[in-house]
Motif scaffolding. Sequence first.
Motif, PDB file in Angstrom:
ATOM      1  N   GLU A 173       0.902  -1.191   0.150  1.00  0.00           N
ATOM      2  CA  GLU A 173       0.105  -0.023   0.002  1.00  0.00           C
ATOM      3  C   GLU A 173       0.869   1.382   0.072  1.00  0.00           C
ATOM      4  N   GLU A 174       1.897   1.252   0.833  1.00  0.00           N
ATOM      5  CA  GLU A 174       2.957   2.370   0.925  1.00  0.00           C
ATOM      6  C   GLU A 174       3.406   2.589  -0.413  1.00  0.00           C
ATOM      7  N   THR A 175       3.986   1.229  -1.342  1.00  0.00           N
ATOM      8  CA  THR A 175       4.617   1.803  -2.384  1.00  0.00           C
ATOM      9  C   THR A 175       3.487   2.137  -3.481  1.00  0.00           C
ATOM     10  N   LYS A 176       2.145   1.541  -3.324  1.00  0.00           N
ATOM     11  CA  LYS A 176       1.348   2.260  -4.500  1.00  0.00           C
ATOM     12  C   LYS A 176       0.743   3.593  -4.017  1.00  0.00           C
ATOM     13  N   GLU A 177       0.873   3.909  -2.815  1.00  0.00           N
ATOM     14  CA  GLU A 177       0.526   5.563  -2.537  1.00  0.00           C
ATOM     15  C   GLU A 177       1.785   6.232  -2.843  1.00  0.00           C
ATOM     16  N   ARG A 178       3.044   5.643  -2.709  1.00  0.00           N
ATOM     17  CA  ARG A 178       4.110   6.615  -3.350  1.00  0.00           C
ATOM     18  C   ARG A 178       4.185   6.589  -4.693  1.00  0.00           C
ATOM     19  N   ARG A 179       3.778   5.528  -5.533  1.00  0.00           N
ATOM     20  CA  ARG A 179       4.066   5.855  -6.880  1.00  0.00           C
ATOM     21  C   ARG A 179       2.701   6.676  -7.343  1.00  0.00           C
ATOM     22  N   ALA A 180       1.545   6.571  -6.546  1.00  0.00           N
ATOM     23  CA  ALA A 180       0.694   7.437  -7.170  1.00  0.00           C
ATOM     24  C   ALA A 180       1.053   8.860  -6.776  1.00  0.00           C
ATOM     25  N   ALA A 181       1.731   9.104  -5.850  1.00  0.00           N
ATOM     26  CA  ALA A 181       2.117  10.479  -5.370  1.00  0.00           C
ATOM     27  C   ALA A 181       2.957  11.071  -6.448  1.00  0.00           C
ATOM     28  N   GLU A 182       3.950  10.126  -6.789  1.00  0.00           N
ATOM     29  CA  GLU A 182       4.937  10.298  -7.776  1.00  0.00           C
ATOM     30  C   GLU A 182       4.402  10.738  -9.120  1.00  0.00           C
ATOM     31  N   GLU A 183       3.580   9.961  -9.450  1.00  0.00           N
ATOM     32  CA  GLU A 183       2.786  10.245 -10.863  1.00  0.00           C
ATOM     33  C   GLU A 183       2.060  11.259 -10.728  1.00  0.00           C
ATOM     34  N   GLU A 184       1.318  11.672  -9.566  1.00  0.00           N
ATOM     35  CA  GLU A 184       0.626  12.859  -9.461  1.00  0.00           C
ATOM     36  C   GLU A 184       1.653  14.231  -9.548  1.00  0.00           C
ATOM     37  N   ARG A 185       2.648  14.013  -8.853  1.00  0.00           N
ATOM     38  CA  ARG A 185       3.881  15.058  -9.029  1.00  0.00           C
ATOM     39  C   ARG A 185       4.361  15.226 -10.393  1.00  0.00           C
ATOM     40  N   TYR A 186       4.525  14.272 -11.094  1.00  0.00           N
ATOM     41  CA  TYR A 186       5.031  14.117 -12.532  1.00  0.00           C
ATOM     42  C   TYR A 186       4.076  14.969 -13.146  1.00  0.00           C
ATOM     43  N   ALA A 360      -3.291  13.239 -25.013  1.00  0.00           N
ATOM     44  CA  ALA A 360      -2.773  14.539 -25.754  1.00  0.00           C
ATOM     45  C   ALA A 360      -2.140  15.497 -24.583  1.00  0.00           C
ATOM     46  N   GLU A 361      -2.653  15.286 -23.276  1.00  0.00           N
ATOM     47  CA  GLU A 361      -1.890  15.755 -22.334  1.00  0.00           C
ATOM     48  C   GLU A 361      -0.537  15.558 -21.875  1.00  0.00           C
ATOM     49  N   ASN A 362       0.059  14.430 -22.047  1.00  0.00           N
ATOM     50  CA  ASN A 362       1.485  14.338 -22.029  1.00  0.00           C
ATOM     51  C   ASN A 362       2.125  13.825 -23.475  1.00  0.00           C
ATOM     52  N   LYS A 363       1.233  14.389 -24.539  1.00  0.00           N
ATOM     53  CA  LYS A 363       1.886  14.361 -25.776  1.00  0.00           C
ATOM     54  C   LYS A 363       2.135  12.939 -26.302  1.00  0.00           C
ATOM     55  N   TYR A 364       1.278  11.931 -25.997  1.00  0.00           N
ATOM     56  CA  TYR A 364       0.989  10.639 -26.351  1.00  0.00           C
ATOM     57  C   TYR A 364       2.386   9.784 -25.869  1.00  0.00           C
ATOM     58  N   THR A 365       2.753  10.142 -24.759  1.00  0.00           N
ATOM     59  CA  THR A 365       3.998   9.381 -24.046  1.00  0.00           C
ATOM     60  C   THR A 365       3.647   8.602 -23.067  1.00  0.00           C
ATOM     61  N   THR A 366       3.884   7.458 -23.052  1.00  0.00           N
ATOM     62  CA  THR A 366       3.589   6.568 -22.090  1.00  0.00           C
ATOM     63  C   THR A 366       4.580   6.587 -20.779  1.00  0.00           C
ATOM     64  N   PRO A 367       3.988   6.811 -19.781  1.00  0.00           N
ATOM     65  CA  PRO A 367       4.864   6.815 -18.515  1.00  0.00           C
ATOM     66  C   PRO A 367       5.853   5.802 -18.246  1.00  0.00           C
ATOM     67  N   SER A 368       6.998   5.944 -17.449  1.00  0.00           N
ATOM     68  CA  SER A 368       8.025   4.969 -17.439  1.00  0.00           C
ATOM     69  C   SER A 368       7.574   4.021 -16.691  1.00  0.00           C
ATOM     70  N   THR A 369       6.481   4.144 -15.578  1.00  0.00           N
ATOM     71  CA  THR A 369       6.153   2.920 -14.911  1.00  0.00           C
ATOM     72  C   THR A 369       5.243   2.006 -15.581  1.00  0.00           C
ATOM     73  N   SER A 370       4.513   2.579 -16.617  1.00  0.00           N
ATOM     74  CA  SER A 370       3.619   1.772 -17.475  1.00  0.00           C
ATOM     75  C   SER A 370       4.463   0.874 -18.345  1.00  0.00           C
ATOM     76  N   LEU A 371       5.435   1.757 -18.890  1.00  0.00           N
ATOM     77  CA  LEU A 371       6.761   0.798 -19.723  1.00  0.00           C
ATOM     78  C   LEU A 371       7.310  -0.203 -19.105  1.00  0.00           C
ATOM     79  N   GLU A 372       7.687  -0.193 -17.686  1.00  0.00           N
ATOM     80  CA  GLU A 372       8.226  -1.105 -17.046  1.00  0.00           C
ATOM     81  C   GLU A 372       7.435  -2.024 -16.762  1.00  0.00           C
TER      82      GLU A 372
END
Length: 979
Positions: A173-186, A360-372
Amino acid sequence: MDGNPPPPVAEMDVPDRPTTHDDIPEESDGLTSPLSPDSGPTFGPPPARLAARFYRPSAASRRKSSAASSRRNSLSSQQSVQSNSSYRQACRQNHVAQYLRRASIIESRKARLAAREAHADQVRLRAALARTAPRSSNSEERALAAKQARDERLGQIAATCAEEVRRAKRIAEETKERRAAEEERYRVEMEEKLADAEKRRIEYYKKNLRRPRTASTPPNADIKKAIIKEMSDEERERAVTRLQRVWRINRRSKAFDEFSQLGLSIDKVHNTTFDDIKERLCDHRVLEITSKVLNLLQIRSTEADVQDPHATTKTFLTAYLLLGHPAQVMSQDGEQEQDVIQKAKDLIISFEAALSKATAENKYTTPSTSLEDIHLTYTAYLTAFSDWKTKDKTILIELLVQDFVNLDAIWQTVKDDSDGKVADDYQSGIRENQVFLLARLRKLAGPDRANLLIRKAIRDSRRQKQAEKRKLIGDVRPRAADADKIHPEPSTGEESTPTVETAQLTPKPPQSDAIQTKSISQIFSVMPSNRVVTHELVIDKDYRIDTSPHTKARDEVHRKICDSMRDAFKKGEGDRWTVATAENVRAKLLHLLVGSRGEGSLYHLISEALDPELIQRQCSQGIFSYQNFFSFIATILPKLCAPVRDEEVKALAEDLQQFGSLEEMIEKLFKLFHIIDVLALDYSNFLLSNVAARLIKEAPGYEQRMFARELNEGKITLLKTKRWWNNASVNVLTEADRLDPSYRPTLQKIYARGLVDLAVATPPLRDNDVPETLELDKSRLERIREQSVRVTIVGTILLSAKNLLKRDVRSQWKSEANRLLDILKTGYTDDAQPARVLSVIDTAHTLPPATKAQLGSTIARLLSQAATGRFTDPVAKVLFQRLKTHIFSRISASSSGERVRAVSTASESLSTAGLPEFGNIVGGLVDLLSKVGDADRKSHGIWYEKIAAENEDDAGETMQTETDGATDSNENAEPSSAA
């Protein structure tokens, strides 16, 4: 009395010894006073120093005086007893006191004894209770202690595991929250950067595109030219970068839009038919669009995909097929297949999640976490898919090789047949199918490995066939036989036999003693009838007469003849048996010398030495000697036997040299007849091998004539054959009506159905079930029934074990299957059979305890069902029906092309049916049934046609009768309807 005080009685009269209750005077004891006149002379007290030395009592042994003794030993008491009256009173008081004390002591003793008795009773009561109370042994205590310790340990482990699970959940849960926070920050940072860029872009355009305030008409046309400025290198580099960025965004957007327009999803693939979705996924446009998307997601082709650029794309798109149509893609549902499907599901989920985040918001670029995530899932899917594909390819290669070998076996069987043109019919079909199989093998295994596998499999198959045909070990040709002079004439008569000159095996006896000679010849002759010999040769061209020991019935008759001969000798009638015995021995030995008849010295020697008339005269004169007879035979037999019989004949010759009583003589006679019959069979097999080809050609006509003769003589009827044919017709027509009402089966289909129903069934085979035309094949049909039941039982056991162990059911456990078949040949009723069968599987594949127990119960249940001849287990019933269907499909093939196709797909069909280990065994059963059917139709085909015609006539009459009845009923119904 002189007035002097008396000496102290307490110190003078009381001895220094332990006090006991015996010192207490009883009532009968006399009380004597020391002052009485009868006490004797008195003496004065000794000096003090002597009195202190001798009469000083010890403190430990001094008795505590009672009140009475104290008063008696006191000085006042000594003075008071001076008088007589006081003395008597003192005596009375002393007596009462002593009596009371004695009574008190007795009462105390009684109380003490009663207390001891009560204590003893309590001890005995506790002992009895202890004996009757249940005791727990040390083992039980240890078991309880161990159970308690185990429970405590399990509790600790459960608590530890629960804590670990909670900790893992918390970390997740902490990892999930941290990733969500990082994605929100990014995302926020990216939005801020985009907003800043957009702001700078607007400012730039406002700054560079603003027109100066001038006149509406420029004074000079060169003013516009002066506005345009040349770009510096830095500005040009920024412009190029910006253009490239826009171009990349447009390219990604276009690729994602095109893929979304394809509409590929799990639901859509599932709702579309397998053929349609397969054709669509193989479309070039779909492959190109999917390849672009995979490249954007950094999933690129490997070096192994140089020959096929779209290999990675096809592997990826296969995941949609696996999820939408798993049954069509995978023929089995094992553990490995489930793992591949799960990995494909994870891949598609991560792929769709990655596409949804490319906006279009991220210029059709897949996030690094999704690529991983998509890279991890694709790697896992690719590994599982490759393993499954490799295993499936190995199984497919084995099946293709087996089909190729089966086709080669068919060709080896029919290639020598030049008269019937069977080889020409089969050659083209076999060649086409072998070319097709070879092409598939080379595509799967490569050219070199495919050729190597085919050569090795064909070599092993041919060696096995040759080993099976070697039924006779060694040279069975008799030494005296001359192969160059053996020219058996073929039969020319209408009713003559086309077999070997079997009449010579049972020569005609002389007129004297004909009954005894005929009886002995019939008992010891094991030569089958001519019809049996020809029938066996048609089915097996390498057939030879069996030389196995006598059966139980023959041994019983042998004992009866021994008793009859013994009784005859005891009654003095042994001469008749002697002449008959010599005549039979002479005839059979001369038959072995048929090649040298009229010119061989051995022939003349036997003919003269065993002349019946000579032996008759010797018996009448009483000079015949069995010892000389046995000695002569012992010298003749080694010259006549085949090399393979040397050891057996040598042992008999040594036994014949030892002559004993009448009992031994009779036993030796019958041993002699047995070995002579064996030598005769060797000679008959030798002749049979020389004329087998000619006999095979004439066999169908001969068997047809013999069958017709028995019908005309009334020895047999066609009742069982008609009933069998009618049942087969009903079964075939019922199945045809269910599949295709317009189809009408041929005679060959009906015959194949009846033959398969008769051969592939549960034992026993009753006499009423066997038609008269197949009576000679009854033992063969019984063996096929037993073999089919064994194959079903072993196949069910192996299939259950594979399912319990999560193995691929198409994998071939041939070694285990062969061992189980050998074990079950001894029967099913033995109590140790389930343990033996389970040990075979447990030895090859380690079974967990629960799996072992479950498989053991399944094996016991299947063996009990096989012993009773009735399958109730659903898996066994399905496998048995599949086996029967497979055999029928191969037997009912009419043309050579159908047979070749059936053989080429036999291994795959058995593998799909759950019996991949029994390709060779089932193939042998099919070959045997095919030979039986071919021989039967050639010999009895005319009767089958007659029965079929009669059935058609009966059916036509029945239909006409029903039609007439319906017409009559309609005519009768018209007036009533009109009325």
